[in-house]
Design an enzyme around this catalytic site. Sequence first.
Site, PDB file in Angstrom:
ATOM      1  N   GLN A  47       0.791  -1.223   0.000  1.00 33.86           N
ATOM      2  CA  GLN A  47       0.000   0.000   0.000  1.00 33.86           C
ATOM      3  C   GLN A  47       0.831   1.286   0.000  1.00 33.86           C
ATOM      4  O   GLN A  47       0.316   2.335  -0.334  1.00 33.86           O
ATOM      5  CB  GLN A  47      -0.968  -0.017   1.189  1.00 33.86           C
ATOM      6  CG  GLN A  47      -1.986  -1.137   1.049  1.00 33.86           C
ATOM      7  CD  GLN A  47      -2.918  -1.238   2.237  1.00 33.86           C
ATOM      8  OE1 GLN A  47      -2.610  -1.880   3.217  1.00 33.86           O
ATOM      9  NE2 GLN A  47      -4.066  -0.588   2.156  1.00 33.86           N
ATOM     10  N   GLU A 194      -5.221  -9.851   9.514  1.00 37.49           N
ATOM     11  CA  GLU A 194      -6.643 -10.186   9.400  1.00 37.49           C
ATOM     12  C   GLU A 194      -6.915 -11.377   8.487  1.00 37.49           C
ATOM     13  O   GLU A 194      -7.542 -11.250   7.432  1.00 37.49           O
ATOM     14  CB  GLU A 194      -7.492  -8.959   9.019  1.00 37.49           C
ATOM     15  CG  GLU A 194      -7.053  -8.175   7.787  1.00 37.49           C
ATOM     16  CD  GLU A 194      -7.809  -6.839   7.613  1.00 37.49           C
ATOM     17  OE1 GLU A 194      -8.212  -6.241   8.622  1.00 37.49           O
ATOM     18  OE2 GLU A 194      -7.959  -6.413   6.450  1.00 37.49           O
ATOM     19  N   TYR A 337     -13.176  -1.036  12.977  1.00 32.86           N
ATOM     20  CA  TYR A 337     -13.602   0.234  12.394  1.00 32.86           C
ATOM     21  C   TYR A 337     -15.052   0.556  12.696  1.00 32.86           C
ATOM     22  O   TYR A 337     -15.435   1.698  12.720  1.00 32.86           O
ATOM     23  CB  TYR A 337     -13.414   0.229  10.867  1.00 32.86           C
ATOM     24  CG  TYR A 337     -11.975   0.196  10.422  1.00 32.86           C
ATOM     25  CD1 TYR A 337     -11.244   1.371  10.332  1.00 32.86           C
ATOM     26  CD2 TYR A 337     -11.350  -1.002  10.092  1.00 32.86           C
ATOM     27  CE1 TYR A 337      -9.920   1.355   9.918  1.00 32.86           C
ATOM     28  CE2 TYR A 337     -10.028  -1.026   9.673  1.00 32.86           C
ATOM     29  CZ  TYR A 337      -9.320   0.159   9.592  1.00 32.86           C
ATOM     30  OH  TYR A 337      -8.017   0.139   9.183  1.00 32.86           O
ATOM     31  N   GLU A 403      -5.365  -1.762  14.042  1.00 31.98           N
ATOM     32  CA  GLU A 403      -5.892  -0.785  13.083  1.00 31.98           C
ATOM     33  C   GLU A 403      -7.182  -0.203  13.624  1.00 31.98           C
ATOM     34  O   GLU A 403      -8.048  -0.928  14.097  1.00 31.98           O
ATOM     35  CB  GLU A 403      -6.229  -1.439  11.730  1.00 31.98           C
ATOM     36  CG  GLU A 403      -5.057  -1.717  10.852  1.00 31.98           C
ATOM     37  CD  GLU A 403      -5.440  -2.328   9.500  1.00 31.98           C
ATOM     38  OE1 GLU A 403      -6.563  -2.087   9.007  1.00 31.98           O
ATOM     39  OE2 GLU A 403      -4.605  -3.050   8.948  1.00 31.98           O
ATOM     40  N   TRP A 447      -4.826   3.779  11.792  1.00 33.27           N
ATOM     41  CA  TRP A 447      -4.675   3.484  10.369  1.00 33.27           C
ATOM     42  C   TRP A 447      -5.140   4.699   9.613  1.00 33.27           C
ATOM     43  O   TRP A 447      -6.284   5.097   9.788  1.00 33.27           O
ATOM     44  CB  TRP A 447      -5.506   2.255   9.963  1.00 33.27           C
ATOM     45  CG  TRP A 447      -5.330   1.919   8.509  1.00 33.27           C
ATOM     46  CD1 TRP A 447      -6.103   2.349   7.457  1.00 33.27           C
ATOM     47  CD2 TRP A 447      -4.303   1.095   7.939  1.00 33.27           C
ATOM     48  NE1 TRP A 447      -5.616   1.839   6.278  1.00 33.27           N
ATOM     49  CE2 TRP A 447      -4.512   1.073   6.536  1.00 33.27           C
ATOM     50  CE3 TRP A 447      -3.217   0.381   8.472  1.00 33.27           C
ATOM     51  CZ2 TRP A 447      -3.681   0.364   5.668  1.00 33.27           C
ATOM     52  CZ3 TRP A 447      -2.410  -0.315   7.608  1.00 33.27           C
ATOM     53  CH2 TRP A 447      -2.643  -0.329   6.220  1.00 33.27           C
TER      54      TRP A 447
END
Length: 505
Positions: A47, A194, A337, A403, A447
């Site tokens: 990334q 993950e 998240y 994250e 993150w």
Amino acid sequence: MKSLNTLFLLVGLAFTAVSSLSLEAYSRNDFPTAPGFVFGSGTSAYQVEGAADEDGRSPSIWDVFTHSDAGHSGGATGDVACDQYHKYKEDVKLMADVGLEAYRFSISWSRLLPSGRKPVNPKGLQYYNNLIDELVTHGIQPHATLHHFDLPHALEDEYGGWLSPQSVRDFTAYADTCFKEFGDRVSHWTTINEANVFALGGYDEGISPPGRCSPPSAVNCSKGNSSTEPYIAVHNMLLAHASATNLYKKHYKHKQHGSVGISVYTYGAFPLTNSAEDKQAESRLNDFFIGWILHPLVYGDYPETMKSFVGSRLPAFTEEESEQVKGAIDFIGVINYMALYVKDNSSSPKPNLQDFNTDMAVELTVVGNTSFKNQYADTPWSLQQVLLYIKEAYRNLPIYVAENGQMTPRISSPLEDTTRVEYLRSHIEAVLHSLRKGANVKGYFQWSLMDLFEIFGGYEMSYGLYYVDFKDPFLTRYPKLSAHWYSSFLNGTLHHRSYASSSAL
Ligand SMILES: *[C@@H]1O[C@H](CO)[C@@H](O)[C@H](O)[C@H]1NC(C)=O
Ligand SMILES: *[C@@H]1O[C@H](CO)[C@@H](O)[C@H](O)[C@H]1NC(C)=O
Ligand SMILES: *[C@@H]1O[C@H](CO)[C@@H](O)[C@H](O)[C@H]1NC(C)=O
Ligand SMILES: *[C@@H]1O[C@H](CO)[C@@H](O)[C@H](O)[C@H]1NC(C)=O
Ligand SMILES: *[C@@H]1O[C@H](CO)[C@@H](O)[C@H](O)[C@H]1NC(C)=O
């Protein structure tokens, strides 16, 4: 202390002008000091690094996926990304400017071992040595992940990657190389990022590498089997994780004193109603998402609910394998998240070809209003719920929040990310509450350090503390308000001017 708290209270009040918020005042000093507790930020190799084709690196399954029609990133790739491969010194300086105590990055397996196996690529080795040295020089603790969606494509080609038990041997040898080469400076290792979401995206829905799926779950893949492959891939990843972890314990831990964990994607889960069915559905969701990975590593087998709902499609651990996986974990990386409401769906008739979603037999609704500019809703109690759930269900093992952050579109005024500041403020507060309630949390990684190549949304979506101008040939980075906020939080002061201007928006 008191004056700091008063300052934070003022920030809270400033924000109240734009959105009514909790006025809880807290500061960095309310958390254990580093290294007992570290605050950091994260990225992953594909990334940010770019230099995809440089200095001997070979493609990973992620390169192949983004270059295929199936790529879900709107034609975007990580070929150049943020060019961290060439700009790592500048980036470590940015981390130091924010005052990060730790950096979570991943090692590109196919940069270090281009064929998936030895020999080591000397340029790849040199790059990670340089990056790690630069971090250590700046007093930033390196946290390395070994696999972040990026198995070497050579191994996918040769034997089907994670679908084959051969992956266990090759992953262990790769981990061995990393422990040997970098373990004198890296003491926090995450084997697989993950694994649950990697398996679901890559083998059930086909929307992430390696892009495998089958109808009726998903229709756009040329190969795959959504009913069986996600379970097989996770089984091999668990065996690979355990093998690497046990190798570390045996050969490295006594001299390097580090720890090895795995990270899990989680949702804060709440039953939609008080009915017994919905409460069971919530517990099933936790077993399927979290227990799938953690139950074997803590207790030596998959959760009973999974065994009964998935049946013979769920691979079984032999007695020997069960002993290998049980206890093969020093810490849990939690990725969170958002939160979901869970409703039971177990009485609906089952399709002929079931997959993870129909096996789990729940209906899910995202909590909160996420429609506003596509942002994740600000639901900090989601993170708290997960941390406390893991404390209870998984023997209070050490946890790193691996994250957590807010996604926003990269729109007109990208530096004034006031909603991200509020997201971070409220989620770090949730971590504090969890600590006070006894969760064994050791760190928090926002993150992401900078806007980067996202698996969904390419370069359109952003999570970064730094804005990257992807149209600028120098890929110049600019600190957002959130970078200033995090920096003030970490150095125990505040940045009054930013807040004054943001509250006037
Ligand atoms: C399948 O691929 C086609 C062509 O790329 C696309 O238009 C369609 O939306 C995809 N369908 C799904 C369910 O992803
Ligand atoms: C997937 O595998 C199962 C079990 O082997 C089999 O019954 C099913 O037909 C396969 N599905 C596809 C789409 O190949
Ligand atoms: C409920 O379960 C059925 C059968 O598995 C499935 O077809 C349907 O999509 C599920 N509903 C939801 C909302 O997930
Ligand atoms: C979500 O937020 C947007 C923007 O504030 C608003 O327009 C929309 O009506 C909200 N939706 C719901 C379901 O509350
Ligand atoms: C703390 O961080 C803020 C924001 O970056 C900065 O303006 C301030 O000078 C820093 N203060 C100290 C004492 O380092």
